[in-house]
Enzyme design. Structure first.
Site, PDB file in Angstrom:
ATOM      1  N   ARG A  41       0.827  -1.208   0.000  1.00 43.16           N
ATOM      2  CA  ARG A  41       0.000   0.000   0.000  1.00 43.16           C
ATOM      3  C   ARG A  41       0.866   1.264   0.000  1.00 43.16           C
ATOM      4  O   ARG A  41       0.431   2.321  -0.396  1.00 43.16           O
ATOM      5  CB  ARG A  41      -0.862   0.046   1.283  1.00 43.16           C
ATOM      6  CG  ARG A  41      -1.973  -0.938   1.349  1.00 43.16           C
ATOM      7  CD  ARG A  41      -2.527  -1.038   2.759  1.00 43.16           C
ATOM      8  NE  ARG A  41      -3.100   0.201   3.276  1.00 43.16           N
ATOM      9  CZ  ARG A  41      -4.332   0.617   3.026  1.00 43.16           C
ATOM     10  NH1 ARG A  41      -5.120  -0.095   2.278  1.00 43.16           N
ATOM     11  NH2 ARG A  41      -4.781   1.740   3.538  1.00 43.16           N
ATOM     12  N   ARG A  69       9.629   5.825  -3.289  1.00 41.04           N
ATOM     13  CA  ARG A  69       9.950   6.754  -4.383  1.00 41.04           C
ATOM     14  C   ARG A  69      11.379   7.238  -4.288  1.00 41.04           C
ATOM     15  O   ARG A  69      11.865   7.525  -3.201  1.00 41.04           O
ATOM     16  CB  ARG A  69       9.103   8.024  -4.262  1.00 41.04           C
ATOM     17  CG  ARG A  69       7.663   7.854  -4.459  1.00 41.04           C
ATOM     18  CD  ARG A  69       7.029   9.244  -4.618  1.00 41.04           C
ATOM     19  NE  ARG A  69       5.601   9.072  -4.468  1.00 41.04           N
ATOM     20  CZ  ARG A  69       4.925   9.484  -3.416  1.00 41.04           C
ATOM     21  NH1 ARG A  69       5.527  10.131  -2.432  1.00 41.04           N
ATOM     22  NH2 ARG A  69       3.635   9.260  -3.359  1.00 41.04           N
ATOM     23  N   ARG A  80      -8.747  -6.719  13.520  1.00 41.13           N
ATOM     24  CA  ARG A  80      -7.908  -5.950  14.420  1.00 41.13           C
ATOM     25  C   ARG A  80      -8.755  -4.819  14.988  1.00 41.13           C
ATOM     26  O   ARG A  80      -9.515  -4.182  14.245  1.00 41.13           O
ATOM     27  CB  ARG A  80      -6.704  -5.395  13.647  1.00 41.13           C
ATOM     28  CG  ARG A  80      -5.607  -4.858  14.536  1.00 41.13           C
ATOM     29  CD  ARG A  80      -4.951  -5.945  15.364  1.00 41.13           C
ATOM     30  NE  ARG A  80      -3.877  -5.410  16.194  1.00 41.13           N
ATOM     31  CZ  ARG A  80      -3.598  -5.862  17.403  1.00 41.13           C
ATOM     32  NH1 ARG A  80      -4.296  -6.849  17.950  1.00 41.13           N
ATOM     33  NH2 ARG A  80      -2.590  -5.345  18.077  1.00 41.13           N
ATOM     34  N   ARG A 112       0.036   5.781  16.388  1.00 41.76           N
ATOM     35  CA  ARG A 112       0.176   7.128  15.847  1.00 41.76           C
ATOM     36  C   ARG A 112      -0.552   8.150  16.691  1.00 41.76           C
ATOM     37  O   ARG A 112      -1.438   7.806  17.475  1.00 41.76           O
ATOM     38  CB  ARG A 112      -0.285   7.208  14.382  1.00 41.76           C
ATOM     39  CG  ARG A 112      -1.617   6.588  14.098  1.00 41.76           C
ATOM     40  CD  ARG A 112      -1.840   6.471  12.569  1.00 41.76           C
ATOM     41  NE  ARG A 112      -2.907   5.523  12.301  1.00 41.76           N
ATOM     42  CZ  ARG A 112      -3.154   4.956  11.131  1.00 41.76           C
ATOM     43  NH1 ARG A 112      -2.409   5.246  10.084  1.00 41.76           N
ATOM     44  NH2 ARG A 112      -4.139   4.108  10.976  1.00 41.76           N
ATOM     45  N   GLU A 135      -3.689   6.612  18.914  1.00 44.32           N
ATOM     46  CA  GLU A 135      -4.363   5.434  18.365  1.00 44.32           C
ATOM     47  C   GLU A 135      -3.642   4.174  18.846  1.00 44.32           C
ATOM     48  O   GLU A 135      -2.486   3.961  18.511  1.00 44.32           O
ATOM     49  CB  GLU A 135      -4.331   5.543  16.837  1.00 44.32           C
ATOM     50  CG  GLU A 135      -5.148   4.506  16.123  1.00 44.32           C
ATOM     51  CD  GLU A 135      -5.232   4.789  14.625  1.00 44.32           C
ATOM     52  OE1 GLU A 135      -5.450   5.960  14.223  1.00 44.32           O
ATOM     53  OE2 GLU A 135      -5.046   3.845  13.851  1.00 44.32           O
ATOM     54  N   TYR A 171      -9.605  -5.035   3.022  1.00 46.02           N
ATOM     55  CA  TYR A 171      -8.896  -3.853   3.514  1.00 46.02           C
ATOM     56  C   TYR A 171      -9.103  -2.744   2.476  1.00 46.02           C
ATOM     57  O   TYR A 171      -8.196  -2.349   1.761  1.00 46.02           O
ATOM     58  CB  TYR A 171      -7.417  -4.207   3.674  1.00 46.02           C
ATOM     59  CG  TYR A 171      -6.537  -3.197   4.402  1.00 46.02           C
ATOM     60  CD1 TYR A 171      -7.032  -2.023   4.938  1.00 46.02           C
ATOM     61  CD2 TYR A 171      -5.180  -3.453   4.542  1.00 46.02           C
ATOM     62  CE1 TYR A 171      -6.201  -1.134   5.592  1.00 46.02           C
ATOM     63  CE2 TYR A 171      -4.337  -2.570   5.198  1.00 46.02           C
ATOM     64  CZ  TYR A 171      -4.855  -1.414   5.711  1.00 46.02           C
ATOM     65  OH  TYR A 171      -4.014  -0.530   6.361  1.00 46.02           O
ATOM     66  N   ASP A 173      -9.959   0.951   0.873  1.00 46.14           N
ATOM     67  CA  ASP A 173      -9.908   2.396   1.088  1.00 46.14           C
ATOM     68  C   ASP A 173     -11.282   2.969   0.762  1.00 46.14           C
ATOM     69  O   ASP A 173     -12.102   2.301   0.121  1.00 46.14           O
ATOM     70  CB  ASP A 173      -8.849   3.023   0.170  1.00 46.14           C
ATOM     71  CG  ASP A 173      -7.437   2.728   0.654  1.00 46.14           C
ATOM     72  OD1 ASP A 173      -7.259   2.613   1.880  1.00 46.14           O
ATOM     73  OD2 ASP A 173      -6.534   2.612  -0.187  1.00 46.14           O
TER      74      ASP A 173
HETATM   75  N1  UDP Z   1       3.496   0.969   7.662  1.00 52.59           N
HETATM   76  C1  UDP Z   1       4.706   0.907   8.305  1.00 52.59           C
HETATM   77  N2  UDP Z   1       5.213   2.028   8.898  1.00 52.59           N
HETATM   78  C2  UDP Z   1       4.562   3.213   8.873  1.00 52.59           C
HETATM   79  C3  UDP Z   1       3.318   3.288   8.206  1.00 52.59           C
HETATM   80  C4  UDP Z   1       2.806   2.139   7.626  1.00 52.59           C
HETATM   81  O1  UDP Z   1       5.330  -0.142   8.366  1.00 52.59           O
HETATM   82  O2  UDP Z   1       5.061   4.203   9.434  1.00 52.59           O
HETATM   83  C5  UDP Z   1       2.981  -0.265   7.039  1.00 52.59           C
HETATM   84  C6  UDP Z   1       2.321  -1.196   8.036  1.00 52.59           C
HETATM   85  O3  UDP Z   1       2.602  -2.518   7.644  1.00 52.59           O
HETATM   86  C7  UDP Z   1       0.856  -0.901   7.880  1.00 52.59           C
HETATM   87  C8  UDP Z   1       0.741  -0.587   6.400  1.00 52.59           C
HETATM   88  O4  UDP Z   1       1.983   0.025   6.078  1.00 52.59           O
HETATM   89  O5  UDP Z   1       0.062  -1.985   8.255  1.00 52.59           O
HETATM   90  C9  UDP Z   1      -0.389   0.367   6.077  1.00 52.59           C
HETATM   91  O6  UDP Z   1      -0.326   1.411   6.998  1.00 52.59           O
HETATM   92  P1  UDP Z   1      -1.266   2.674   7.095  1.00 52.59           P
HETATM   93  O7  UDP Z   1      -0.997   3.256   8.416  1.00 52.59           O
HETATM   94  O8  UDP Z   1      -1.048   3.508   5.917  1.00 52.59           O
HETATM   95  O9  UDP Z   1      -2.717   2.035   7.013  1.00 52.59           O
HETATM   96  P2  UDP Z   1      -4.084   2.554   7.610  1.00 52.59           P
HETATM   97  O10 UDP Z   1      -4.112   2.088   9.014  1.00 52.59           O
HETATM   98  O11 UDP Z   1      -4.049   4.040   7.510  1.00 52.59           O
HETATM   99  O12 UDP Z   1      -5.111   1.870   6.770  1.00 52.59           O
END
Ligand code: UDP
Length: 366
Positions: free
Chosen positions: A171, A175, A248, A279, A299, A347, A349
Site C-alpha cells: 500500500r 519513491r 484488528r 500514531r 491510536e 482492507y 480504502d
Molecule cells: N506501515 C509501516 N510504517 C509506517 C506506516 C505504515 O510499516 O510508518 C505499514 C504497516 O505494515 C501498515 C501498512 O503500512 O500496516 C499500512 O499502513 P497505514 O498506516 O497507511 O494504514 P491505515 O491504518 O491508515 O489503513
C-alpha cells in the site's frame, strides 16, 4: 407487500452511497444503524471548531475521476495532502519512503546512492517475498524495515511481520524523488467542515434509524423489506455459526491542549515497538485549523473480541477460507447482500468502498 424495497444495515460510506443511489431512482429505503450517529468510521465530532476524526484519521484519495467528482457533489474537498512523519526513538523521518527518508536514514543525497544502499540491503532476499518482512526488506532494505516498519506493523496487527501477508506493505509508495505525499493517487483531500457533511448529504431524504441493532431481531427487521444490504461483519450476521473471523481492533485516547499547535502535522507514526500507540493524529491540521486550542488522538491497536468495533479484517488464508464459507451460507438466503469493508472482509480504502457501492446500486437498478 413489504414496506421498504431495501433495508440497509449500517450507515457508513457503503450504506450511505448505496441508499443514496437507489433512493434517487425511487426505491424506498430504510437505513438502520446501531451507533448513535450515522457515518460509520468516517464520523467526525466537532469540538471548538475542530473536526475530530472520531474513529481515526481519514484522508480521501483516489485515482478514479468519477469517484472524485461523485464525492465532490456532496462536500467540498480541501487541498490537504497527507505527509505523515515517523518518530523512531525521538528521531523524525519523512514518509512514505522517499529521498527525504533516505537522506534522514543514511545521509545520501542522490537517487543513485539511495538505489545502491537499498540494493545492497535487499540482496538477502533472493526469492519472491513470502510474507510482509521479506516484502519490506526487498522493497526498502533492512535499515528502514527495522526502524520504520517492523515495530509499527507488529503493533498494528498484533502479529509478527513474518506471519503477515506481503500485500499490506505494498500500500505504501517507495519513491526515489523528494516527495512526501503518502499517496500516489491523482485526487486527494478532506471535506471542508468534516465528513459528516458528505454523509448527511448522501442520506438526505432517507429514513435513518439510529441506536437500532439489526442483529437483536433479524426476523422483525427482515420482514420490513424486500432486500437486505448488510454492511456489518458477516460472521456476526450468522451469529458466528461457522466460527469467528479475525479482526484488528483500535482504541482511541483524545486529549485537549490549550496550545494552537501540538505536533505541526496531522499524523506522526510511532514506529518503535515500545510506544504502545501506533500514531498521534492532530485533527486541526486536516483542515488547516487556526483555533487557539488543539485536539490530539493517540491510536492504540487492540485485540478484537466479540462486541468490539472491528476495524481491519485480517486477511490470511484461514480467514479468507472462512469468509468464503460464510458467503456460501449467505447465498442460501434470498435477497441478502453483503457490502463494504466488513461485509466484504476487505482492507478497502474509501474510494474502493464507493466504487463497490456504486456497482451494486447499478446492478440492482438494471
Ligand atoms: N506501515 C509501516 N510504517 C509506517 C506506516 C505504515 O510499516 O510508518 C505499514 C504497516 O505494515 C501498515 C501498512 O503500512 O500496516 C499500512 O499502513 P497505514 O498506516 O497507511 O494504514 P491505515 O491504518 O491508515 O489503513
Amino acid at each position: 407487500m413489504k414496506k421498504y424495497d431495501y433495508l440497509i444495515v449500517g450507515s457508513g460510506l457503503f450504506g450511505a452511497v448505496f441508499a443514496h443511489e437507489v433512493a434517487a431512482k425511487g426505491k424506498h429505503c430504510l437505513v438502520v444503524e446501531r451507533r448513535a450517529h450515522a457515518g460509520g468510521n468516517i464520523y467526525c465530532q466537532n469540538r471548538e471548531g475542530i473536526n475530530i476524526h472520531f474513529y481515526g484519521g481519514h484522508i480521501f484519495h483516489t485515482s478514479d475521476r468519477s469517484v472524485w467528482e461523485y464525492v465532490n457533489q456532496f462536500a467540498e474537498f480541501n487541498h490537504y495532502i497527507n505527509s505523515p512523519l515517523a518518530n523512531y526513538k525521538g528521531k523524525l523521518y519523512n514518509l512514505p519512503f522517499n529521498m527525504n527518508t533516505f537522506y534522514e536514514m543514511w545521509g545520501v543525497t542522490t537517487p543513485k546512492e539511495a538505489v545502491e544502499r537499498i540494493a545492497a540491503q535487499r540482496s538477502i532476499i533472493t526469492h519472491e517475498p513470502r510474507n510482509l518482512e521479506e516484502q519490506a526488506i526487498s522493497l526498502v532494505g533492512m535499515d528502514i524495515y527495522e526502524k520504520l516498519i517492523k515495530g509499527y506493523t507488529e503493533k498494528q496487527w498484533g502479529r509478527k511481520c513474518t506471519e503477515l501477508p506481503a500485500f499490506i506493505i505494498k500500500r505504501l509508495p517507495v519513491r526515489y524523488t523528494y516527495d512526501n505525499n503518502y499517496f500516489n493517487d491523482r485526487y486527494q483531500g478532506v471535506p471542508i467542515g468534516g465528513y459528516n457533511i458528505l454523509i448527511n448529504h448522501l442520506l438526505e431524504g432517507i429514513e435513518v434509524r439510529l441506536d437500532c441493532d439489526f442483529n437483536q431481531d433479524q426476523t422483525a427487521w427482515k420482514s420490513m423489506a424486500d432486500k437486505i444490504v448488510y454492511t456489518g461483519t458477516i460472521d456476526e450476521y450468522f451469529d458466528y455459526g461457522l466460527g469467528e473471523l479475525e479482526y484488528r481492533g483500535l482504541r482511541f485516547e483524545t486529549e485537549r491542549y490549550e496550545i494552537d499547535n501540538y505536533q505541526g502535522v496531522a499524523a506522526v507514526n510511532y514506529t518503535d515497538s515500545e510506544t504502545p500507540y501506533t500514531r498521534i493524529i492532530e485533527h486541526k491540521h486536516f483542515e488547516f485549523g487556526t483555533q487557539p486550542v488543539t485536539y490530539i488522538t493517540k491510536e492504540y491497536p487492540a485485540v478484537w473480541k466479540r462486541g468490539d468495533e472491528a476495524y481491519y479484517p485480517i486477511n490470511n488464508t484461514k480467514n479468507q477460507k472462512l469468509y468464503q464459507q460464510y458467503l456460501m451460507k449467505a447465498k442460501q438466503e434470498q435477497n441478502l447482500i453483503f457490502g463494504g469493508r466488513l461485509g466484504e472482509y476487505k482492507y478497502y480504502d474509501m474510494d474502493k468502498v464507493i466504487q463497490s457501492a456504486l456497482r451494486l446500486a447499478e446492478k440492482e437498478l438494471c
